[in-house]
Every structure is written in C-alpha cells, then in structure tokens.
Design a protein around this motif. Structure first.
Motif, PDB file in Angstrom:
ATOM      1  N   THR A   1       3.099   7.732  -6.861  1.00  0.00           N
ATOM      2  CA  THR A   1       3.858   8.403  -7.898  1.00  0.00           C
ATOM      3  C   THR A   1       3.436   9.874  -7.909  1.00  0.00           C
ATOM      4  O   THR A   1       2.668  10.305  -7.038  1.00  0.00           O
TER       5      THR A   1
ATOM      6  N   LEU B   1      -1.650   4.270  -6.881  1.00  0.00           N
ATOM      7  CA  LEU B   1      -0.437   5.097  -6.790  1.00  0.00           C
ATOM      8  C   LEU B   1      -0.711   6.542  -7.192  1.00  0.00           C
ATOM      9  O   LEU B   1       0.209   7.329  -7.413  1.00  0.00           O
TER      10      LEU B   1
ATOM     11  N   ILE C   1      10.780   6.528  -0.370  1.00  0.00           N
ATOM     12  CA  ILE C   1       9.545   6.119  -1.043  1.00  0.00           C
ATOM     13  C   ILE C   1       9.801   4.868  -1.881  1.00  0.00           C
ATOM     14  O   ILE C   1       8.898   4.074  -2.137  1.00  0.00           O
ATOM     15  N   GLY C   2      11.060   4.703  -2.255  1.00  0.00           N
ATOM     16  CA  GLY C   2      11.383   3.590  -3.160  1.00  0.00           C
ATOM     17  C   GLY C   2      10.996   3.936  -4.584  1.00  0.00           C
ATOM     18  O   GLY C   2      10.421   3.131  -5.308  1.00  0.00           O
TER      19      GLY C   2
ATOM     20  N   GLN D   1       1.455   3.501 -14.269  1.00  0.00           N
ATOM     21  CA  GLN D   1       1.281   3.238 -12.840  1.00  0.00           C
ATOM     22  C   GLN D   1      -0.171   2.779 -12.634  1.00  0.00           C
ATOM     23  O   GLN D   1      -0.733   2.196 -13.540  1.00  0.00           O
TER      24      GLN D   1
ATOM     25  N   VAL E   1       5.785  -2.600  -5.600  1.00  0.00           N
ATOM     26  CA  VAL E   1       7.217  -2.301  -5.443  1.00  0.00           C
ATOM     27  C   VAL E   1       7.360  -1.003  -4.676  1.00  0.00           C
ATOM     28  O   VAL E   1       6.490  -0.147  -4.739  1.00  0.00           O
TER      29      VAL E   1
ATOM     30  N   ASN F   1       9.205   6.078 -15.755  1.00  0.00           N
ATOM     31  CA  ASN F   1       9.024   5.204 -14.578  1.00  0.00           C
ATOM     32  C   ASN F   1       8.139   4.009 -14.913  1.00  0.00           C
ATOM     33  O   ASN F   1       8.115   3.020 -14.177  1.00  0.00           O
ATOM     34  N   ALA F   2       7.402   4.075 -16.008  1.00  0.00           N
ATOM     35  CA  ALA F   2       6.545   2.949 -16.393  1.00  0.00           C
ATOM     36  C   ALA F   2       7.394   1.916 -17.139  1.00  0.00           C
ATOM     37  O   ALA F   2       8.185   2.275 -18.000  1.00  0.00           O
ATOM     38  N   GLY F   3       7.227   0.665 -16.789  1.00  0.00           N
ATOM     39  CA  GLY F   3       7.930  -0.388 -17.519  1.00  0.00           C
ATOM     40  C   GLY F   3       6.896  -1.362 -18.048  1.00  0.00           C
ATOM     41  O   GLY F   3       6.308  -2.106 -17.288  1.00  0.00           O
TER      42      GLY F   3
ATOM     43  N   ILE G   1      10.949  11.545 -11.728  1.00  0.00           N
ATOM     44  CA  ILE G   1       9.540  11.879 -11.972  1.00  0.00           C
ATOM     45  C   ILE G   1       9.023  12.883 -10.925  1.00  0.00           C
ATOM     46  O   ILE G   1       8.422  13.905 -11.290  1.00  0.00           O
ATOM     47  N   GLY G   2       9.250  12.598  -9.659  1.00  0.00           N
ATOM     48  CA  GLY G   2       8.748  13.481  -8.587  1.00  0.00           C
ATOM     49  C   GLY G   2       9.326  14.890  -8.709  1.00  0.00           C
ATOM     50  O   GLY G   2       8.577  15.875  -8.774  1.00  0.00           O
TER      51      GLY G   2
ATOM     52  N   THR H   1      11.428   4.966  -8.637  1.00  0.00           N
ATOM     53  CA  THR H   1      12.181   4.287  -9.693  1.00  0.00           C
ATOM     54  C   THR H   1      13.458   5.046 -10.051  1.00  0.00           C
ATOM     55  O   THR H   1      14.226   4.583 -10.889  1.00  0.00           O
ATOM     56  N   GLY H   2      13.656   6.228  -9.470  1.00  0.00           N
ATOM     57  CA  GLY H   2      14.895   6.976  -9.718  1.00  0.00           C
ATOM     58  C   GLY H   2      14.937   7.647 -11.076  1.00  0.00           C
ATOM     59  O   GLY H   2      16.012   8.000 -11.563  1.00  0.00           O
TER      60      GLY H   2
ATOM     61  N   GLY I   1       0.283  -1.005  -9.878  1.00  0.00           N
ATOM     62  CA  GLY I   1       1.140  -1.051 -11.061  1.00  0.00           C
ATOM     63  C   GLY I   1       1.503  -2.488 -11.386  1.00  0.00           C
ATOM     64  O   GLY I   1       1.259  -3.406 -10.588  1.00  0.00           O
ATOM     65  N   ASP I   2       2.032  -2.668 -12.574  1.00  0.00           N
ATOM     66  CA  ASP I   2       2.500  -3.988 -13.004  1.00  0.00           C
ATOM     67  C   ASP I   2       1.377  -5.026 -13.074  1.00  0.00           C
ATOM     68  O   ASP I   2       1.606  -6.214 -12.824  1.00  0.00           O
TER      69      ASP I   2
HETATM   70  P1  IMP Z   1       8.188   7.201  -9.020  1.00  0.00           P
HETATM   71  O1  IMP Z   1       6.982   7.111  -9.892  1.00  0.00           O
HETATM   72  O2  IMP Z   1       9.452   6.756  -9.708  1.00  0.00           O
HETATM   73  O3  IMP Z   1       8.331   8.536  -8.346  1.00  0.00           O
HETATM   74  O4  IMP Z   1       7.987   6.153  -7.812  1.00  0.00           O
HETATM   75  C1  IMP Z   1       6.970   6.344  -6.827  1.00  0.00           C
HETATM   76  C2  IMP Z   1       6.337   5.014  -6.427  1.00  0.00           C
HETATM   77  O5  IMP Z   1       5.608   4.498  -7.527  1.00  0.00           O
HETATM   78  C3  IMP Z   1       7.360   3.932  -6.044  1.00  0.00           C
HETATM   79  O6  IMP Z   1       6.791   3.108  -5.044  1.00  0.00           O
HETATM   80  C4  IMP Z   1       7.513   3.153  -7.328  1.00  0.00           C
HETATM   81  O7  IMP Z   1       7.944   1.828  -7.099  1.00  0.00           O
HETATM   82  C5  IMP Z   1       6.085   3.198  -7.859  1.00  0.00           C
HETATM   83  N1  IMP Z   1       6.019   3.053  -9.311  1.00  0.00           N
HETATM   84  C6  IMP Z   1       6.328   3.968 -10.243  1.00  0.00           C
HETATM   85  N2  IMP Z   1       6.142   3.476 -11.470  1.00  0.00           N
HETATM   86  C7  IMP Z   1       5.672   2.229 -11.324  1.00  0.00           C
HETATM   87  C8  IMP Z   1       5.248   1.209 -12.231  1.00  0.00           C
HETATM   88  O8  IMP Z   1       5.245   1.366 -13.462  1.00  0.00           O
HETATM   89  N3  IMP Z   1       4.823   0.040 -11.665  1.00  0.00           N
HETATM   90  C9  IMP Z   1       4.773  -0.137 -10.324  1.00  0.00           C
HETATM   91  N4  IMP Z   1       5.148   0.779  -9.461  1.00  0.00           N
HETATM   92  C10 IMP Z   1       5.589   1.957  -9.933  1.00  0.00           C
END
Ligand code: IMP
Length: 463
Positions: free
Chosen positions: A245, A234, A126-127, A230, A279, A43-45, A133-134, A129-130, A17-18
């Motif tokens: 993710t 991931l 897992i860390g 993502q 991240v 969760n995508a930025g 999504i999961g 993004t809160g 990602g990123d």
């Molecule tokens: P989730 O997608 O919020 O459930 O996060 C699950 C994992 O995917 C974590 O390690 C997040 O940091 C990573 N992740 C989710 N979205 C992104 C993204 O857009 N860029 C990078 N890492 C991401």
C-alpha cells in the motif's frame, strides 16, 4: 480517564491485512478511552460484530460501537469525504452515534476524484483496492506540479471550500497520472466532485484544527489504542515494492500519523491469523498452490468470481481429500470465508509462516500477539495426512529459498460455548511452539467471528 498521564498502545496486523484487527480492537476497546487511526483510508475494510449485526468500517476507528469512546482519525490518514459521510450515516443508522466523539485531524489529506480515477485506471497490476490511495499519497509528496498545488488537506476545505474544490479541479486538469478526461471520465469526475461537496456538509463538523488534541488528552490521563490499517507486510518501504500500500503501516508510524509524541508509547500488539491470506498481486512464499493459486485468484478477481460462484461449483470435501496444495487452499478459502470485504475478491491462501513472523516481530518490536482463526486449523483434519502444516524454516536451495514444513497434530472443532474455555492439547502445543519460534508471547486466540469467540491465553515465559 485516570489521574496523571495516560499512555498509548499500537495494534497492527503482521501479515498482509485482513487478520481480524477490528475484532480485537473491539474486544480491547473497554481498556482504552480513545481509539485512533494513523494511516490509510477507505482501502481498509474492517468488519465488527455488533448488537445490531455486522458492521463494516472503512475510515472510522473500530471502537465506533462503544458509545463512551472517543474516536480519532490522525493526520497520516487520507480521507475520502464522500465515503466517510456515507459511513458516518450508516453507523448512525446502526446505532453508533458519532456526534461529539469523532475527531478528524484537519491535516488529513483529501482523496480527490482524480486520484480515484487514476487508481481505477492504473492500479490493476498491483491489484489495488481502487480507492485512489496511491495517487493521493503520491500527490502529497509531489506538493506542486506545473505551478498547481497537488494536495488538498481538510484544513483547505475548512478555510475555503470553493477554493479547495477549484484546486482539485486544477489538479485534475494538469494531473500527473496521464489520465485524460474523455467524455465518460469527465462525467464521472463531475459526479464525484458534486458528491464531495454534499458529503463535506456531513463531515465538516467532525474536523478538528487542534494539533495537540491527542497529546492534551493523554497528558490528562487518556489511554489511546492506535489501530493500524493494512499490515506491516504491506508497508510502503518495509514491504515488497511495488506490491504494497502507499502508507507506513508499522507501529512506529502511529506517532507520526497519529499526532502524538512517541514518549507515551507503552506496547505494540501484533495480530496474526492462523490461516494466512493475501489479496492483490505480490510475493507470498507460503501460498498454498503457489503461482497457480496467484493466477487463479487474479483471474477470478477480473472475472468477478467470488464467494457464491466458488461455493456453488466446489465440493469442499473432495478438495481436501485430494491433498493437493492448490485444492486445500481453495477448500480453506471457501470454509473460512476468505473473500475481500469490499471487493468480494477471492483471497490467496497460505500457511502460517513462522520465519516471516519472527522477522516482523523483531523488526517492529512487537510485545504480544493475538492469533485469529485458530478454529480454522481443524479443517486440516480433512486432508489425507491429517496434520496442521506450518512453515518452520526456509532453506537455501538451487531454485531459491525452500520452505521446511513442520507438522502438528490436528484437533477436534473447539467448543467455544464450554466454560471454562479449554484449548485442545495439540493446539496448545502448536501455540507454545509459535511463541518459542517467533520470540513473542501469545495473549489471546480467536476461535470464531463473534465478540465472544475469543480465548485468553497465558503466555509462556519466552525470551
Ligand atoms: P491500495 O492500498 O488500495 O493502494 O492497494 C495496494 C495493495 O494493498 C493491494 O494489494 C491491496 O489488495 C492491498 N490492501 C490495501 N488495503 C488492504 C486491506 O485492508 N487488507 C488487505 N489488503 C489490502
């Protein structure tokens, strides 16, 4: 749009990602009629440089600032109605009017307040993004629990908003995440629910119940660019469970989550960055400083240490001069601005990992590569060895796989304003060797954050 049938290309990130996908989508957008998303959610930025400054996109496709382009959010995406409404309003304030050109599949799944609460309570290991999504994708697969529907799609909101909200309420009461609503979570929940209602008034008019929306357009000549969220490392199945993710992130999934028959596929575009970041938790073999860096970044995220704190207390030149991997990683993070777009979390930093790229290129059938942040490689000239290290191979050893590092000469900072653009000979040597090693042509490199900071590259005839 052209006469006859159109086609679709899929652009995905190949690392964690990123990688700067949004910037490349923004550059390529002129070649397409429709930019579409097929997975993930808030969760995508994605950050894009616009005539009005930097804009941050989360759920809206990155073509937002190209007025003539249609934007589509496919059924594989999960939608946070409140955040989407805020994003639509913010984009409009920045000059991107989405009326009549944003279409959202009515099959998209709604991220419910309980999903956000559950993710915030349980996502730390897992860390995540809160953003819920999961739990949202989990409830999609569960369908029903103790007689209560667990999923609400946008079409449920369209059909009967009050009933859909009641479903969310019932799902919250009997939720499968062991989240008990005490007074404070109850108050948070009520607030989230109220904001979902008012946000729906903004989002509703963009929702389309036409399952053939994209195929109709492509049959009539439209060219679609699918933008992955993502990245393939991931992917919920192909990545390293559980540090992934919750959606599929590979290009093939564009044709499930993007609502288009796969017969229209033309090519897959992979985005990399030359200095890698990750991240959250999970394996990262190429990480500079290994476990120490992973621990440091996790603690920093917990303690709210971000860009400003690191910048303030760090002497970057001293870090590079030490030559220690952990220090060099930190120096690169500070100089290359590798902090979470949404969270501000320091990202873990690593070397370009050619065996990993070779694998994902083969696994996902990537046809061409863009490599972002090539300018950042010049920072290696601050290290005592003054070389650009890259992982060329892994060798099996008693303690597991051991990376074998190849070293390339450093090069002076690129002058991206010079015309014609020139790529330093030693960078070209590195790029050619990446092409050979991963078996895929490079068609462009990024040398800075702006729209103009991009150089096209003539691929060598590999494979
Ligand atoms: P989730 O997608 O919020 O459930 O996060 C699950 C994992 O995917 C974590 O390690 C997040 O940091 C990573 N992740 C989710 N979205 C992104 C993204 O857009 N860029 C990078 N890492 C991401």
């Amino acid at each position: 749009m052209e006469g006859g049938s159109g086609y679709s290309d899929v652009l995905v990130g190949l690392q964690y990602g990123d990688e700067g996908k949004a910037k490349i989508v923004d550059i390529l957008a002129d070649q397409y009629d429709i930019i579409a998303r097929f997975n993930g959610g808030a969760n995508a930025g994605h950050t894009v440089d616009t005539p009005h400054g930097c804009a941050r996109l989360m759920q809206v496709p990155s073509g937002a600032f190209h007025p003539g382009k249609v934007l589509y959010i496919g059924s594989g995406c999960v939608v946070n109605i409140e955040k989407l409404a805020a994003e639509i309003s913010a984009l409009s304030a920045q000059g991107a009017d989405l009326d009549g050109r944003l279409f959202i599949s009515h099959r998209c799944v709604v991220v419910q307040p309980i999903h956000i609460l559950a993710d915030r309570a349980q996502g730390q290991d897992i860390g995540t993004t809160g953003n819920g999504i999961g739990p949202c994708y989990a409830d999609l697969a569960a369908r029903m629990r103790r007689g209560v529907r667990t999923t609400v799609q946008l079409r449920d909101m369209l059909a009967d908003e009050d009933n859909a909200i009641s479903l969310m309420q019932a799902n919250s009461d009997s939720n499968g995440f062991h989240v008990t609503l005490d007074e404070s979570t109850e108050a948070a929940w009520v607030k989230l629910l109220a904001s979902t209602r008012s946000a729906w008034k903004v989002v509703r008019k963009f929702v389309s119940d036409d399952d053939l929306f994209l195929s109709g357009k492509v049959e009539n000549g439209a060219r679609v660019l699918f933008e992955g969220a993502q990245s393939v490392m991931l992917d919920v199945v192909q990545g390293d469970q559980p540090f992934v993710t919750s959606s599929h992130t590979g290009p093939a999934y564009a044709y499930v989550g993007g609502d288009l028959p796969c017969k229209f596929h033309r090519k897959s575009i992979g985005i990399l960055k030359a200095v890698v970041s990750r991240v959250g938790a999970g394996p990262f073999a190429a990480e500079l400083g290994g476990a120490r860096s992973a621990r440091y970044c996790a603690d920093a995220a917990t303690n709210g240490i971000g860009r400003d704190e690191e910048r303030e207390r760090i002497n970057v030149d001293a870090l590079f001069a030490s030559g220690d991997d952990f220090d060099v990683g930190m120096g690169l993070r500070v100089l290359t601005g590798e902090y979470g777009t949404g969270s501000g979390r320091p990202r873990r930093i690593g070397l370009l990992d050619l065996p990993q790229i070779r694998h994902v290129v083969a696994r996902h059938g990537i046809d061409e590569l863009f490599i972002n942040k090539c300018d950042c490689l010049t920072y290696f000239s601050k290290t005592p060895k003054r070389v650009v290290p890259v992982i060329a191979e892994y060798h099996a050893g008693p303690a597991g796989l051991r990376p074998v590092i190849a070293e390339y000469p450093t090069f002076p900072p690129l002058d991206i304003h010079s015309r014609p653009h020139t790529i330093p000979a030693s960078l070209e040597e590195l790029l050619r060797s990446i092409e050979q090693s991963v078996g895929c042509p490079i068609v462009g490199i990024g040398v800075g954050p702006g729209r103009a900071d991009n150089i096209s590259f003539t691929p060598s005839p590999v494979h």
